[in-house]
Design an enzyme around this catalytic site. Structure first.
Site, PDB file in Angstrom:
ATOM      1  N   CYS A 160      -3.609  -7.712  21.663  1.00 36.06           N
ATOM      2  CA  CYS A 160      -2.524  -6.893  21.118  1.00 36.06           C
ATOM      3  C   CYS A 160      -3.110  -5.550  20.697  1.00 36.06           C
ATOM      4  O   CYS A 160      -4.067  -5.505  19.918  1.00 36.06           O
ATOM      5  CB  CYS A 160      -1.886  -7.585  19.909  1.00 36.06           C
ATOM      6  SG  CYS A 160      -0.892  -6.462  18.913  1.00 36.06           S
ATOM      7  N   HIS A 180       4.046   1.463   2.254  1.00 34.67           N
ATOM      8  CA  HIS A 180       5.260   0.810   1.743  1.00 34.67           C
ATOM      9  C   HIS A 180       5.904   1.669   0.651  1.00 34.67           C
ATOM     10  O   HIS A 180       7.125   1.799   0.580  1.00 34.67           O
ATOM     11  CB  HIS A 180       4.925  -0.566   1.160  1.00 34.67           C
ATOM     12  CG  HIS A 180       4.326  -1.505   2.163  1.00 34.67           C
ATOM     13  ND1 HIS A 180       3.052  -2.006   2.035  1.00 34.67           N
ATOM     14  CD2 HIS A 180       4.815  -2.022   3.316  1.00 34.67           C
ATOM     15  CE1 HIS A 180       2.786  -2.791   3.067  1.00 34.67           C
ATOM     16  NE2 HIS A 180       3.841  -2.813   3.865  1.00 34.67           N
ATOM     17  N   CYS A 182       1.918 -12.952  19.474  1.00 39.80           N
ATOM     18  CA  CYS A 182       1.019 -12.265  18.526  1.00 39.80           C
ATOM     19  C   CYS A 182       1.538 -12.529  17.115  1.00 39.80           C
ATOM     20  O   CYS A 182       2.641 -12.108  16.771  1.00 39.80           O
ATOM     21  CB  CYS A 182       0.966 -10.766  18.795  1.00 39.80           C
ATOM     22  SG  CYS A 182       0.096  -9.899  17.470  1.00 39.80           S
ATOM     23  N   LYS A 224      -6.540   5.394  10.083  1.00 40.34           N
ATOM     24  CA  LYS A 224      -5.517   4.379   9.887  1.00 40.34           C
ATOM     25  C   LYS A 224      -5.958   3.468   8.733  1.00 40.34           C
ATOM     26  O   LYS A 224      -7.125   3.105   8.647  1.00 40.34           O
ATOM     27  CB  LYS A 224      -5.389   3.565  11.184  1.00 40.34           C
ATOM     28  CG  LYS A 224      -4.188   2.660  11.178  1.00 40.34           C
ATOM     29  CD  LYS A 224      -4.026   1.922  12.489  1.00 40.34           C
ATOM     30  CE  LYS A 224      -3.041   0.785  12.244  1.00 40.34           C
ATOM     31  NZ  LYS A 224      -2.763  -0.025  13.389  1.00 40.34           N
ATOM     32  N   CYS A 277       2.242  -9.347  14.927  1.00 35.88           N
ATOM     33  CA  CYS A 277       3.529  -8.693  15.183  1.00 35.88           C
ATOM     34  C   CYS A 277       4.691  -9.655  14.991  1.00 35.88           C
ATOM     35  O   CYS A 277       5.837  -9.231  14.954  1.00 35.88           O
ATOM     36  CB  CYS A 277       3.621  -8.184  16.622  1.00 35.88           C
ATOM     37  SG  CYS A 277       2.441  -6.931  17.075  1.00 35.88           S
ATOM     38  N   HIS A 299       0.854  -1.192   0.000  1.00 32.07           N
ATOM     39  CA  HIS A 299       0.000   0.000   0.000  1.00 32.07           C
ATOM     40  C   HIS A 299       0.890   1.241   0.000  1.00 32.07           C
ATOM     41  O   HIS A 299       2.117   1.116  -0.066  1.00 32.07           O
ATOM     42  CB  HIS A 299      -0.963  -0.025   1.193  1.00 32.07           C
ATOM     43  CG  HIS A 299      -0.295  -0.212   2.528  1.00 32.07           C
ATOM     44  ND1 HIS A 299       0.640   0.666   3.018  1.00 32.07           N
ATOM     45  CD2 HIS A 299      -0.426  -1.183   3.473  1.00 32.07           C
ATOM     46  CE1 HIS A 299       1.039   0.263   4.217  1.00 32.07           C
ATOM     47  NE2 HIS A 299       0.426  -0.872   4.516  1.00 32.07           N
ATOM     48  N   HIS A 307      -3.012  -5.146  16.749  1.00 35.41           N
ATOM     49  CA  HIS A 307      -3.782  -6.046  15.885  1.00 35.41           C
ATOM     50  C   HIS A 307      -5.173  -6.400  16.413  1.00 35.41           C
ATOM     51  O   HIS A 307      -5.957  -7.039  15.720  1.00 35.41           O
ATOM     52  CB  HIS A 307      -2.974  -7.316  15.589  1.00 35.41           C
ATOM     53  CG  HIS A 307      -1.754  -7.027  14.773  1.00 35.41           C
ATOM     54  ND1 HIS A 307      -0.511  -6.791  15.342  1.00 35.41           N
ATOM     55  CD2 HIS A 307      -1.596  -6.870  13.448  1.00 35.41           C
ATOM     56  CE1 HIS A 307       0.350  -6.523  14.382  1.00 35.41           C
ATOM     57  NE2 HIS A 307      -0.267  -6.559  13.229  1.00 35.41           N
ATOM     58  N   LYS A 333      -7.744  -3.093   6.290  1.00 34.24           N
ATOM     59  CA  LYS A 333      -8.602  -3.883   5.412  1.00 34.24           C
ATOM     60  C   LYS A 333     -10.044  -3.838   5.887  1.00 34.24           C
ATOM     61  O   LYS A 333     -10.971  -3.768   5.089  1.00 34.24           O
ATOM     62  CB  LYS A 333      -8.118  -5.334   5.409  1.00 34.24           C
ATOM     63  CG  LYS A 333      -7.110  -5.619   4.325  1.00 34.24           C
ATOM     64  CD  LYS A 333      -7.019  -7.110   4.131  1.00 34.24           C
ATOM     65  CE  LYS A 333      -5.634  -7.518   3.706  1.00 34.24           C
ATOM     66  NZ  LYS A 333      -5.336  -8.910   3.908  1.00 34.24           N
TER      67      LYS A 333
HETATM   68  N1  MSP Z   1       8.679  -7.547   7.778  1.00 36.23           N
HETATM   69  C1  MSP Z   1       8.797  -6.517   8.743  1.00 36.23           C
HETATM   70  C2  MSP Z   1      10.081  -5.735   8.551  1.00 36.23           C
HETATM   71  C3  MSP Z   1      11.344  -6.545   8.626  1.00 36.23           C
HETATM   72  S1  MSP Z   1      12.758  -5.563   8.403  1.00 36.23           S
HETATM   73  C4  MSP Z   1      14.013  -6.601   8.692  1.00 36.23           C
HETATM   74  C5  MSP Z   1       7.600  -5.565   8.654  1.00 36.23           C
HETATM   75  N2  MSP Z   1       6.895  -5.578   7.505  1.00 36.23           N
HETATM   76  S2  MSP Z   1       5.612  -4.647   7.221  1.00 36.23           S
HETATM   77  O1  MSP Z   1       5.155  -5.008   5.913  1.00 36.23           O
HETATM   78  O2  MSP Z   1       4.680  -4.764   8.289  1.00 36.23           O
HETATM   79  O3  MSP Z   1       6.123  -3.182   7.213  1.00 36.23           O
HETATM   80  C6  MSP Z   1       7.162  -2.776   6.318  1.00 36.23           C
HETATM   81  C7  MSP Z   1       7.472  -1.292   6.487  1.00 36.23           C
HETATM   82  O4  MSP Z   1       6.350  -0.519   6.066  1.00 36.23           O
HETATM   83  C8  MSP Z   1       7.738  -0.932   7.951  1.00 36.23           C
HETATM   84  O5  MSP Z   1       8.821  -0.040   8.048  1.00 36.23           O
HETATM   85  C9  MSP Z   1       6.441  -0.270   8.359  1.00 36.23           C
HETATM   86  O6  MSP Z   1       6.590   0.680   9.380  1.00 36.23           O
HETATM   87  C10 MSP Z   1       6.055   0.421   7.053  1.00 36.23           C
HETATM   88  N3  MSP Z   1       4.632   0.754   7.031  1.00 36.23           N
HETATM   89  C11 MSP Z   1       3.571  -0.084   7.146  1.00 36.23           C
HETATM   90  N4  MSP Z   1       2.422   0.646   7.162  1.00 36.23           N
HETATM   91  C12 MSP Z   1       2.714   1.977   7.050  1.00 36.23           C
HETATM   92  C13 MSP Z   1       1.980   3.176   6.957  1.00 36.23           C
HETATM   93  N5  MSP Z   1       0.667   3.213   7.042  1.00 36.23           N
HETATM   94  N6  MSP Z   1       2.687   4.326   6.779  1.00 36.23           N
HETATM   95  C14 MSP Z   1       4.042   4.350   6.629  1.00 36.23           C
HETATM   96  N7  MSP Z   1       4.759   3.245   6.719  1.00 36.23           N
HETATM   97  C15 MSP Z   1       4.130   2.062   7.003  1.00 36.23           C
HETATM   98  O7  MSP Z   1       7.377  -4.841   9.583  1.00 36.23           O
END
Ligand code: MSP
Length: 505
Positions: free
Chosen positions: A145, A23, A128, A299, A131, A20, A148, A302
């Site tokens: 949690c 990322h 969890c 926030k 997480c 999304h 979540h 889904k």
């Molecule tokens: N797999 C772990 C990271 C492992 S690093 C060795 C993870 N994955 S994640 O898909 O949940 O998140 C990936 C990155 O995207 C994280 O840095 C997370 O903070 C970021 N974001 C996820 N949702 C976000 C927003 N809504 N806004 C900005 N960044 C966000 O955690």
């Protein structure tokens, strides 16, 4: 101290769901910085990838009726496509289910074990899956949690443990030795407090019978590695750690910067440096912790149904528009909000009426009054411009929003006002040729400076502008950052509208 190389990473996202805009934003921050460092002349390694093991993915694959490897192959492709969609300039993409990663992660485990930092014990705890983390009672809210909103599962089994407690003092020393180890300061303080309040050893494996989708623990096939212990090592394995060729690792480790979101800062500030120290490796130089995006104040989730895919803002504002709007109006530090309607207004104001209009006006005046040629280099009162030093400082501080504000408030807007004030059309009518040369030259030089400064953010726009100004794209910083480089007499070219107005929805 200036160095000739730079190694930066993003977090590697879980692939249980498609990417999304959160990322995308993290990738954009990293890409802007990578491009900036290259423009300063550094050799840059910029890495992103996917985190594919663990319970969360295994369950998602099962639900999709696929085996976890096939599921991961499909989803990893979607994340690789995202890097292309955004034109990210990552130099590698690491997947934790790749062989090079598995071998490296196992070698890492062996080193930590050999140095006496891993032991086995019977353990029971609340886990969890969202997480991928054990939770203490303190961390739960009404037994759930808080992130979540699900109740953790009770897990009781014999696992391997990492002696995190042995590194408490080393971590304190590390934090004390580098006051920029974590930015921003409040996230750093959070970690310092955590370490000061006392750490516990961490479980770093699962029984393979319970969870087979992971990297086998070296020497004990009945266990697989805990997903975070596996995933964090991607920052090393992507450089060839544990392989026959460690030349990249030797040149680029320690990392200059890990960019991560605020929810995973503890893993990067506490666990990761401790793991590295345990393996006899240097900790990274810096962790940059960014905030989260909300959508129209909510926030993304889904359940709410407001998850925005990265292709949506690209459809609305074009890739260049999206890259600009996201990095300017979703600042690195703190949380921020994406509102499609507000961003459309900002697009019109800053890009169509701001930069696009400026380029258009200047080039057409040079066409009209000077037959499309750069006029004589006449010195007139310099109008405000932006100091490269200040610009570079904000980029280094990860204040991309400020860097863009500097350019807009320092050059784009003042230049448009300068034209309104000096009225080149009137100067031409009154045959004030020298003054007109001065104004036009100044405006063209402003465009040149803007083009170089926006280059990490809007590479295509920068290309187009520099092409119009007949500039060599391979100039070094020392060259392009100096004033007055445009050669009088050079023929410039007219281009198409840079930022067409948006169609009203
Ligand atoms: N797999 C772990 C990271 C492992 S690093 C060795 C993870 N994955 S994640 O898909 O949940 O998140 C990936 C990155 O995207 C994280 O840095 C997370 O903070 C970021 N974001 C996820 N949702 C976000 C927003 N809504 N806004 C900005 N960044 C966000 O955690």
């Amino acid at each position: 101290m200036r160095s000739d190389k730079f190694y930066l990473t993003t977090a590697i996202p879980y692939i249980n769901a498609p990417p999304h805009i959160g990322h995308a934003l993290e990738l954009l921050y990293a890409d802007v910085l990578a491009r900036h460092e290259r423009l300063l002349g550094k050799e840059v390694v910029f890495v992103t990838g996917t985190d594919e093991h663990g319970q969360k993915i295994a369950r998602q694959a099962e639900e999709a009726g696929k085996n976890p490897q096939d599921f991961s192959d499909e989803m990893a492709r979607v994340y690789q496509d995202l890097t292309k969609l955004l034109q990210a300039t990552n130099t590698d993409f690491i997947r934790t289910s790749e062989e090079r990663h598995r071998l490296g992660a196992q070698e890492f485990w062996r080193r930590v074990a050999r140095r006496g930092h891993i032991y086995k014990k019977l353990y029971s705890g609340l886990y969890c899956v969202g997480c991928e983390q054990f939770k203490t009672d303190k961390e739960l809210l009404d037994g759930k949690c808080p992130d979540h909103k699900t109740a953790p599962e009770l897990i009781e089994e014999e696992n391997y443990f990492f002696k995190l407690t042995s590194f408490q003092d080393d971590l304190k020393k590390l934090y004390a030795s580098n006051d920029k180890f974590v930015v921003p300061q409040d996230k750093f303080n959070e970690a310092i407090q955590l370490v000061n309040s006392g750490l516990e050893d961490v479980s770093i494996s699962r029984r393979a019978k319970r969870l087979s989708w992971g990297i086998p623990v070296p020497g004990d096939e009945s266990q697989v590695m805990y997903v975070w212990f596996d995933a964090l090592t991607n920052y090393l394995t992507v450089l060839g750690f544990g392989s026959e060729d460690e030349s990249l690792l030797k040149r680029f480790w320690p990392a200059d910067l890990h960019i991560v979101g605020k929810d995973i800062n503890r893993f990067h500030i506490v666990l990761w440096p401790a793991m590295l120290l345990a393996a006899g490796l240097e900790p990274p130089k810096q962790i940059g912790v960014h905030g989260w995006i909300t959508v129209d104040g909510q926030k993304m989730s889904k359940t709410v149904g407001n998850v925005v895919e990265p292709s949506e803002p690209i459809k609305l504002y074009g890739l260049e528009g999206m890259r600009y709007l996201f990095t300017r109006y979703l600042p690195f530090y703190g949380d921020s909000d994406f509102s499609p309607a507000r961003f459309a207004e900002l697009y019109e104001a800053d890009l169509s009426n701001g930069l696009g209009n400026l380029v258009n006006r200047v080039i057409s005046m040079v066409e009209k009054y000077r037959q499309g040629k750069v006029p004589a280099r006449v010195q007139i009162n310099p109008m405000p411009s932006v100091s490269w030093k200040e610009y570079c400082q904000t980029m280094e501080n990860l204040e991309f929003d400020k860097a863009l504000s500097l350019i807009w408030n320092g050059i784009v807007t003042p230049a448009n006002q300068y034209i309104d004030k000096t009225k080149p059309w009137a100067l031409s009518k009154e045959k004030k040729e020298e003054e007109l040369d001065g104004v036009l030259y100044l405006m063209l030089e402003s465009l040149r400076q803007i083009a170089w400064m926006i280059r990490p953010f809007m590479p295509e726009t920068s290309d187009k502008m520099l092409f119009q100004l007949k500039q060599d794209l391979n100039q070094k910083f020392e060259q392009y950052s100096s004033w007055g480089l445009l050669e009088p007499g050079t023929e410039i070219s007219v281009g198409s509208q840079l930022f067409p107005r948006l169609e009203k929805a």
